[in-house]
Design a protein around this motif. Structure first.
Motif, PDB file in Angstrom:
ATOM      1  N   UNK A  60       0.835  -1.202   0.000  1.00 25.42           N
ATOM      2  CA  UNK A  60       0.000   0.000   0.000  1.00 25.42           C
ATOM      3  C   UNK A  60       0.871   1.254   0.000  1.00 25.42           C
ATOM      4  N   UNK A  61       1.894   1.275   0.848  1.00 24.72           N
ATOM      5  CA  UNK A  61       2.809   2.419   0.886  1.00 24.72           C
ATOM      6  C   UNK A  61       3.526   2.568  -0.454  1.00 24.72           C
ATOM      7  N   UNK A  62       4.023   1.463  -0.997  1.00 25.49           N
ATOM      8  CA  UNK A  62       4.772   1.517  -2.262  1.00 25.49           C
ATOM      9  C   UNK A  62       3.913   2.105  -3.370  1.00 25.49           C
ATOM     10  N   UNK A  63       2.685   1.623  -3.472  1.00 23.04           N
ATOM     11  CA  UNK A  63       1.799   2.127  -4.528  1.00 23.04           C
ATOM     12  C   UNK A  63       1.421   3.583  -4.273  1.00 23.04           C
ATOM     13  N   UNK A  64       1.181   3.937  -3.034  1.00 22.59           N
ATOM     14  CA  UNK A  64       0.867   5.323  -2.688  1.00 22.59           C
ATOM     15  C   UNK A  64       2.015   6.251  -3.092  1.00 22.59           C
ATOM     16  N   UNK A  65       3.232   5.795  -2.895  1.00 18.68           N
ATOM     17  CA  UNK A  65       4.411   6.595  -3.224  1.00 18.68           C
ATOM     18  C   UNK A  65       4.780   6.534  -4.705  1.00 18.68           C
ATOM     19  N   UNK A  66       4.066   5.707  -5.471  1.00 18.83           N
ATOM     20  CA  UNK A  66       4.302   5.624  -6.914  1.00 18.83           C
ATOM     21  C   UNK A  66       5.586   4.911  -7.278  1.00 18.83           C
ATOM     22  N   UNK A  67       5.984   3.946  -6.462  1.00 17.55           N
ATOM     23  CA  UNK A  67       7.212   3.196  -6.710  1.00 17.55           C
ATOM     24  C   UNK A  67       6.898   1.801  -7.240  1.00 17.55           C
ATOM     25  N   UNK A  68       7.821   1.252  -7.987  1.00 19.04           N
ATOM     26  CA  UNK A  68       7.683  -0.133  -8.442  1.00 19.04           C
ATOM     27  C   UNK A  68       8.422  -1.042  -7.466  1.00 19.04           C
ATOM     28  N   UNK A  69       8.125  -2.323  -7.555  1.00 17.63           N
ATOM     29  CA  UNK A  69       8.856  -3.278  -6.712  1.00 17.63           C
ATOM     30  C   UNK A  69      10.344  -3.229  -7.040  1.00 17.63           C
ATOM     31  N   UNK A  70      10.678  -3.070  -8.312  1.00 16.97           N
ATOM     32  CA  UNK A  70      12.090  -3.020  -8.721  1.00 16.97           C
ATOM     33  C   UNK A  70      12.804  -1.823  -8.104  1.00 16.97           C
ATOM     34  N   UNK A  71      12.129  -0.687  -8.037  1.00 17.80           N
ATOM     35  CA  UNK A  71      12.745   0.507  -7.444  1.00 17.80           C
ATOM     36  C   UNK A  71      13.011   0.313  -5.956  1.00 17.80           C
ATOM     37  N   UNK A  72      12.032  -0.246  -5.240  1.00 21.97           N
ATOM     38  CA  UNK A  72      12.222  -0.472  -3.806  1.00 21.97           C
ATOM     39  C   UNK A  72      13.302  -1.528  -3.585  1.00 21.97           C
ATOM     40  N   UNK A  73      13.276  -2.574  -4.397  1.00 23.55           N
ATOM     41  CA  UNK A  73      14.293  -3.631  -4.279  1.00 23.55           C
ATOM     42  C   UNK A  73      15.692  -3.066  -4.500  1.00 23.55           C
ATOM     43  N   UNK A  74      15.840  -2.203  -5.486  1.00 25.03           N
ATOM     44  CA  UNK A  74      17.146  -1.589  -5.761  1.00 25.03           C
ATOM     45  C   UNK A  74      17.618  -0.757  -4.570  1.00 25.03           C
ATOM     46  N   UNK A  75      16.692  -0.049  -3.941  1.00 23.37           N
ATOM     47  CA  UNK A  75      17.048   0.741  -2.763  1.00 23.37           C
ATOM     48  C   UNK A  75      17.504  -0.148  -1.616  1.00 23.37           C
ATOM     49  N   UNK A  76      16.962  -1.368  -1.578  1.00 18.66           N
ATOM     50  CA  UNK A  76      17.329  -2.308  -0.515  1.00 18.66           C
ATOM     51  C   UNK A  76      18.546  -3.152  -0.887  1.00 18.66           C
ATOM     52  N   UNK A  77      18.928  -3.114  -2.149  1.00 18.11           N
ATOM     53  CA  UNK A  77      20.058  -3.915  -2.617  1.00 18.11           C
ATOM     54  C   UNK A  77      19.717  -5.382  -2.777  1.00 18.11           C
ATOM     55  N   UNK A  78      18.453  -5.672  -3.116  1.00 19.23           N
ATOM     56  CA  UNK A  78      18.012  -7.053  -3.327  1.00 19.23           C
ATOM     57  C   UNK A  78      17.292  -7.146  -4.664  1.00 19.23           C
ATOM     58  N   UNK A  79      16.963  -8.356  -5.071  1.00 19.28           N
ATOM     59  CA  UNK A  79      16.252  -8.541  -6.336  1.00 19.28           C
ATOM     60  C   UNK A  79      14.777  -8.188  -6.181  1.00 19.28           C
ATOM     61  N   UNK A  80      14.132  -7.949  -7.314  1.00 20.27           N
ATOM     62  CA  UNK A  80      12.705  -7.649  -7.304  1.00 20.27           C
ATOM     63  C   UNK A  80      11.923  -8.827  -6.749  1.00 20.27           C
ATOM     64  N   UNK A  81      12.313 -10.046  -7.094  1.00 18.06           N
ATOM     65  CA  UNK A  81      11.574 -11.221  -6.607  1.00 18.06           C
ATOM     66  C   UNK A  81      11.734 -11.380  -5.092  1.00 18.06           C
ATOM     67  N   UNK A  82      12.905 -11.066  -4.575  1.00 18.96           N
ATOM     68  CA  UNK A  82      13.110 -11.134  -3.123  1.00 18.96           C
ATOM     69  C   UNK A  82      12.243 -10.082  -2.432  1.00 18.96           C
ATOM     70  N   UNK A  83      12.187  -8.875  -3.021  1.00 16.84           N
ATOM     71  CA  UNK A  83      11.342  -7.840  -2.427  1.00 16.84           C
ATOM     72  C   UNK A  83       9.879  -8.264  -2.474  1.00 16.84           C
ATOM     73  N   UNK A  84       9.464  -8.850  -3.575  1.00 25.67           N
ATOM     74  CA  UNK A  84       8.077  -9.297  -3.715  1.00 25.67           C
ATOM     75  C   UNK A  84       7.705 -10.270  -2.601  1.00 25.67           C
ATOM     76  N   UNK A  85       8.623 -11.140  -2.252  1.00 22.68           N
ATOM     77  CA  UNK A  85       8.371 -12.084  -1.153  1.00 22.68           C
ATOM     78  C   UNK A  85       8.185 -11.339   0.165  1.00 22.68           C
ATOM     79  N   UNK A  86       9.014 -10.341   0.407  1.00 24.24           N
ATOM     80  CA  UNK A  86       8.866  -9.542   1.627  1.00 24.24           C
ATOM     81  C   UNK A  86       7.521  -8.818   1.638  1.00 24.24           C
ATOM     82  N   UNK A  87       7.176  -8.229   0.493  1.00 20.31           N
ATOM     83  CA  UNK A  87       5.952  -7.448   0.403  1.00 20.31           C
ATOM     84  C   UNK A  87       4.705  -8.313   0.625  1.00 20.31           C
ATOM     85  N   UNK A  88       4.789  -9.575   0.261  1.00 16.87           N
ATOM     86  CA  UNK A  88       3.637 -10.461   0.387  1.00 16.87           C
ATOM     87  C   UNK A  88       3.675 -11.346   1.631  1.00 16.87           C
ATOM     88  N   UNK A  89       4.690 -11.191   2.449  1.00 14.75           N
ATOM     89  CA  UNK A  89       4.818 -12.008   3.654  1.00 14.75           C
ATOM     90  C   UNK A  89       3.733 -11.647   4.659  1.00 14.75           C
TER      91      UNK A  89
END
Length: 113
Positions: A60-89
């Protein structure tokens, strides 16, 4: 620096104080509503996204801020798929929660709703 202001008191018919005249700017300061910042809470739009679409707080925060999973993942230094797992946990560890919040530019506590 404070300046002294003389307030005018208006009495009622019995001579008792009934009203006080104050400068308008002081009246405004007294009754103005506090401004809500992102430091203090969670915008209604984020809560609505979460509950209306059954999104995690992170999504919800990511979409509100207009970010993609890839952008957030890059900021965290992880892959998009790894971030997706975190986001859906169901639940995030404290460490991951803090990293996600930092990547989103919010406080970790703002993911707790």
């Amino acid at each position: 620096m404070k300046t002294h202001t003389n307030y005018q008191i208006i009495n009622d018919l019995q001579g008792m104080p009934a009203y006080v005249l104050v400068p308008y700017h002081e009246f405004q300061l007294k009754f103005e509503q506090p401004h809500l910042s992102l430091d203090d809470g969670v915008p209604a739009e984020v809560v609505d996204l979460s509950f209306d679409h059954n999104y995690s707080a992170a999504r919800a925060w990511r979409e509100y801020l207009g970010l993609t999973q890839s952008e957030v993942a890059a900021r965290m230094g992880i892959s998009q798929s790894a971030y997706s797992q975190h986001e859906n946990a169901e639940q995030l560890t404290q460490t991951v929660r803090t990293k996600v919040a930092t990547a989103l530019g919010i406080k970790a506590e703002q993911l707790d709703f």
